[in-house]
Design a protein around this motif. Sequence first.
Motif, PDB file in Angstrom:
ATOM      1  N   ALA A 216       0.690  -1.358  -0.314  1.00 13.55           N
ATOM      2  CA  ALA A 216       0.066   0.267  -0.199  1.00 13.55           C
ATOM      3  C   ALA A 216       0.916   1.261  -0.044  1.00 13.55           C
ATOM      4  CB  ALA A 216      -0.284  -0.187   1.234  1.00 13.55           C
ATOM      5  N   ILE A 217       2.149   1.659   0.626  1.00 12.00           N
ATOM      6  CA  ILE A 217       2.652   2.250   1.021  1.00 12.00           C
ATOM      7  C   ILE A 217       3.972   2.866  -0.493  1.00 12.00           C
ATOM      8  CG2 ILE A 217       4.705   3.512   1.575  1.00 12.00           C
ATOM      9  CD1 ILE A 217       4.206   2.334   4.748  1.00 12.00           C
ATOM     10  N   PRO A 218       3.246   2.273  -1.551  1.00  9.51           N
ATOM     11  CA  PRO A 218       4.353   2.508  -2.851  1.00  9.51           C
ATOM     12  C   PRO A 218       3.941   3.522  -3.362  1.00  9.51           C
ATOM     13  CG  PRO A 218       5.214   0.312  -1.740  1.00  9.51           C
ATOM     14  CD  PRO A 218       4.169   0.443  -1.249  1.00  9.51           C
ATOM     15  N   ALA A 219       2.444   2.598  -3.729  1.00 13.43           N
ATOM     16  CA  ALA A 219       1.179   3.243  -4.287  1.00 13.43           C
ATOM     17  C   ALA A 219       1.051   4.723  -3.769  1.00 13.43           C
ATOM     18  CB  ALA A 219       0.225   2.571  -4.445  1.00 13.43           C
ATOM     19  N   GLN A 220       0.623   4.807  -2.812  1.00 14.54           N
ATOM     20  CA  GLN A 220       0.343   6.229  -2.347  1.00 14.54           C
ATOM     21  C   GLN A 220       1.507   7.195  -2.285  1.00 14.54           C
ATOM     22  OE1 GLN A 220      -1.412   5.848   1.878  1.00 14.54           O
ATOM     23  NE2 GLN A 220      -1.370   3.780   1.536  1.00 14.54           N
ATOM     24  N   VAL A 221       2.503   7.109  -1.936  1.00 12.96           N
ATOM     25  CA  VAL A 221       4.161   7.522  -2.166  1.00 12.96           C
ATOM     26  C   VAL A 221       3.981   8.018  -3.849  1.00 12.96           C
ATOM     27  CG1 VAL A 221       6.806   7.647  -2.199  1.00 12.96           C
ATOM     28  CG2 VAL A 221       5.170   6.448  -0.446  1.00 12.96           C
ATOM     29  N   ALA A 222       3.963   7.108  -4.464  1.00  4.64           N
ATOM     30  CA  ALA A 222       3.386   7.219  -5.980  1.00  4.64           C
ATOM     31  C   ALA A 222       2.350   8.872  -6.281  1.00  4.64           C
ATOM     32  CB  ALA A 222       3.865   6.160  -7.197  1.00  4.64           C
ATOM     33  N   TYR A 223       1.582   8.740  -5.266  1.00  5.78           N
ATOM     34  CA  TYR A 223       0.499   9.417  -6.295  1.00  5.78           C
ATOM     35  C   TYR A 223       0.617  10.061  -5.519  1.00  5.78           C
ATOM     36  CZ  TYR A 223      -4.552  11.138  -5.544  1.00  5.78           C
ATOM     37  OH  TYR A 223      -5.072  12.351  -5.460  1.00  5.78           O
ATOM     38  N   PHE A 224       1.514  10.322  -4.519  1.00  6.30           N
ATOM     39  CA  PHE A 224       1.672  11.608  -3.073  1.00  6.30           C
ATOM     40  C   PHE A 224       2.649  13.232  -4.140  1.00  6.30           C
ATOM     41  CE2 PHE A 224      -1.190  10.014  -0.181  1.00  6.30           C
ATOM     42  CZ  PHE A 224      -2.659  11.123  -0.682  1.00  6.30           C
TER      43      PHE A 224
ATOM     44  N   VAL B 141       2.888  12.309   3.720  1.00 14.15           N
ATOM     45  CA  VAL B 141       2.104  11.992   4.663  1.00 14.15           C
ATOM     46  C   VAL B 141       1.124  10.228   3.757  1.00 14.15           C
ATOM     47  CG1 VAL B 141      -0.708  11.750   3.140  1.00 14.15           C
ATOM     48  CG2 VAL B 141       0.925  13.961   3.533  1.00 14.15           C
ATOM     49  N   PRO B 142       2.000   9.664   3.175  1.00 13.67           N
ATOM     50  CA  PRO B 142       1.155   7.983   3.630  1.00 13.67           C
ATOM     51  C   PRO B 142       2.058   7.199   4.271  1.00 13.67           C
ATOM     52  CG  PRO B 142       2.673   9.020   1.027  1.00 13.67           C
ATOM     53  CD  PRO B 142       2.551  10.080   2.115  1.00 13.67           C
ATOM     54  N   PHE B 143       2.939   7.713   4.717  1.00 16.35           N
ATOM     55  CA  PHE B 143       3.372   7.240   5.892  1.00 16.35           C
ATOM     56  C   PHE B 143       3.344   7.691   7.045  1.00 16.35           C
ATOM     57  CE2 PHE B 143       7.351   7.720   3.228  1.00 16.35           C
ATOM     58  CZ  PHE B 143       7.517   6.566   2.806  1.00 16.35           C
ATOM     59  N   ALA B 144       2.106   9.023   7.400  1.00 16.76           N
ATOM     60  CA  ALA B 144       1.329   9.587   8.405  1.00 16.76           C
ATOM     61  C   ALA B 144      -0.030   8.778   7.923  1.00 16.76           C
ATOM     62  CB  ALA B 144       1.218  10.649   8.417  1.00 16.76           C
ATOM     63  N   LEU B 145      -0.419   8.163   7.110  1.00 13.94           N
ATOM     64  CA  LEU B 145      -1.769   7.507   7.023  1.00 13.94           C
ATOM     65  C   LEU B 145      -1.750   6.162   8.022  1.00 13.94           C
ATOM     66  CD1 LEU B 145      -3.234   8.424   3.801  1.00 13.94           C
ATOM     67  CD2 LEU B 145      -4.434  10.025   5.482  1.00 13.94           C
TER      68      LEU B 145
ATOM     69  N   ALA C 215      -6.877   3.802   0.994  1.00 17.11           N
ATOM     70  CA  ALA C 215      -7.456   3.335   0.487  1.00 17.11           C
ATOM     71  C   ALA C 215      -8.308   3.114  -1.102  1.00 17.11           C
ATOM     72  CB  ALA C 215      -8.581   1.439   0.802  1.00 17.11           C
ATOM     73  N   ARG C 216      -8.386   4.808  -1.002  1.00 20.80           N
ATOM     74  CA  ARG C 216      -9.329   5.774  -1.808  1.00 20.80           C
ATOM     75  C   ARG C 216      -8.629   5.896  -1.831  1.00 20.80           C
ATOM     76  NH1 ARG C 216     -13.289   6.756  -4.808  1.00 20.80           N
ATOM     77  NH2 ARG C 216     -13.056   8.972  -5.067  1.00 20.80           N
ATOM     78  N   ILE C 217      -7.112   6.849  -1.635  1.00 17.96           N
ATOM     79  CA  ILE C 217      -6.145   7.295  -2.257  1.00 17.96           C
ATOM     80  C   ILE C 217      -5.471   5.982  -3.304  1.00 17.96           C
ATOM     81  CG2 ILE C 217      -3.784   8.171  -2.202  1.00 17.96           C
ATOM     82  CD1 ILE C 217      -5.710  10.191  -1.658  1.00 17.96           C
ATOM     83  N   ASN C 218      -5.320   4.870  -2.794  1.00 19.18           N
ATOM     84  CA  ASN C 218      -4.372   3.332  -3.720  1.00 19.18           C
ATOM     85  C   ASN C 218      -5.571   3.118  -4.995  1.00 19.18           C
ATOM     86  OD1 ASN C 218      -2.150   3.596  -2.369  1.00 19.18           O
ATOM     87  ND2 ASN C 218      -3.009   1.926  -0.740  1.00 19.18           N
ATOM     88  N   TYR C 219      -6.652   3.619  -5.120  1.00 24.46           N
ATOM     89  CA  TYR C 219      -8.203   2.677  -5.546  1.00 24.46           C
ATOM     90  C   TYR C 219      -8.062   4.487  -6.867  1.00 24.46           C
ATOM     91  CZ  TYR C 219     -12.445   2.960  -7.682  1.00 24.46           C
ATOM     92  OH  TYR C 219     -13.179   2.695  -9.195  1.00 24.46           O
TER      93      TYR C 219
ATOM     94  N   GLY D 130      -7.504  -4.181  -6.886  1.00 23.68           N
ATOM     95  CA  GLY D 130      -7.257  -3.930  -6.128  1.00 23.68           C
ATOM     96  C   GLY D 130      -5.889  -4.198  -5.093  1.00 23.68           C
ATOM     97  N   LEU D 131      -5.132  -2.309  -4.968  1.00 20.36           N
ATOM     98  CA  LEU D 131      -4.573  -2.003  -3.936  1.00 20.36           C
ATOM     99  C   LEU D 131      -5.863  -1.024  -3.150  1.00 20.36           C
ATOM    100  CD1 LEU D 131      -2.730   0.381  -6.834  1.00 20.36           C
ATOM    101  CD2 LEU D 131      -2.382  -1.498  -5.446  1.00 20.36           C
ATOM    102  N   ALA D 132      -7.043  -0.546  -3.085  1.00 18.66           N
ATOM    103  CA  ALA D 132      -7.747  -0.718  -2.123  1.00 18.66           C
ATOM    104  C   ALA D 132      -8.218  -1.979  -1.253  1.00 18.66           C
ATOM    105  CB  ALA D 132      -9.143  -0.269  -3.319  1.00 18.66           C
ATOM    106  N   ALA D 133      -8.248  -2.861  -2.226  1.00 18.46           N
ATOM    107  CA  ALA D 133      -8.549  -4.467  -0.641  1.00 18.46           C
ATOM    108  C   ALA D 133      -6.979  -4.626  -0.439  1.00 18.46           C
ATOM    109  CB  ALA D 133      -8.606  -5.293  -2.257  1.00 18.46           C
TER     110      ALA D 133
END
Length: 372
Positions: A88-96, A106-110, A149-153, A166-169
């Motif tokens: 989950a963390i890499p996808a959030q890092v890439a998004y932010f 932010v991803p690490f905080a979430l 999960a919303r961010i990853n989706y 898949g990322l959200a799940a």
Amino acid sequence: MSSWFEERRADKVADAEEQRRTRAFEAELRREERRKDRDEERADKAQARRDKALRKQARAARREKTLTPGNVYRKGTLLLVAMSALAAIPAQVAYFVKKSLMLLPVPFALEGAAWVMAAGVAYADERKLPAWVRWLLRAFCLSAAGFAARINYIHGSEQGALVGWGLAAVTMLGPLYFEVRQWVITLSAAISNPRQQAEERARRKHDRRRRRHHRDVAKVADRLVSAAPYGTLKPEEAWARAWAIVHGTTEPGMTPRMHAWAVKSAAALATAQQPLPLDSKTIRTRIEGRLHASAFVLPTASGTPLGMTKSAQVVTDLPPASKTREKTPVKPARRQPPAHRRSKGDALPFHPIAKTVAADTARKVTAVNGHH
């Protein structure tokens, strides 16, 4: 001269014997040493085998202890949680980071908020805190995990809907697995002593039933407990006092109505167990009952059985009169013979049952009158 040679020969024989004994002793010592060496070597090998077996048993015990269903479940759940976080963390890092480099924490905080709240639920279960505290921590955990999960989706939907779901799940399954793990551990600790738990459940059920059946006594007992200083009056003592106050008796379960019922039942039992008086009326009633209960017939001289009549001693031999009127005219009957008169020897003897009853009655009457 001969004596010197003899002495010399004797000395040589003695020296040879001494050397032989010395060599035999040394050989025995060498054999003993070799035997001891073999015994020590054998003991060392046996000890080595025992040590090896003990190490093998210890490894098997550790393996068995490690591979128990509980350990496998706990460690396997932690492994799944770690894999969920790593996915989950890499996808959030890439998004932010794509939005702004300043959003990198932010991803690490979430994820950190979600896992810290999950650990808080475990701590609350361990310290047996109120339920609302645990549910509040669960709400915080699911909120952080849901936002991640919303961010990853959103980020995964750029590659396709399946990737987004898949990322959200994966993001949500980590906290959910950890929560289920904590729930199972808590329930397992609660039922560590099933016998004690069953006894406590039965006691609670008994208390509820007793308070429902005896509401007045329960109210008085609660008032007594609240009126006494804290911890000085036990619930059972308060219940006994309340029962005595409400029903006037110290025996649990008994009320004035039940006492009256018990006295009435005891009196009825005493009356039923009292024997009947043996007088002439009772004897006569018993005899008549036995006579009427005995169904028998009396034989006649011709062999035709006759039923019992009102008089058990005299039986008429006249045929019974016909009750139906004949339709055809009948010739005047012949002169009827005179009525039968009793004569000596024409009456039938008493039946054996009547004789037995009469003899028994005579004995009882004699005993009642005081004669033996």
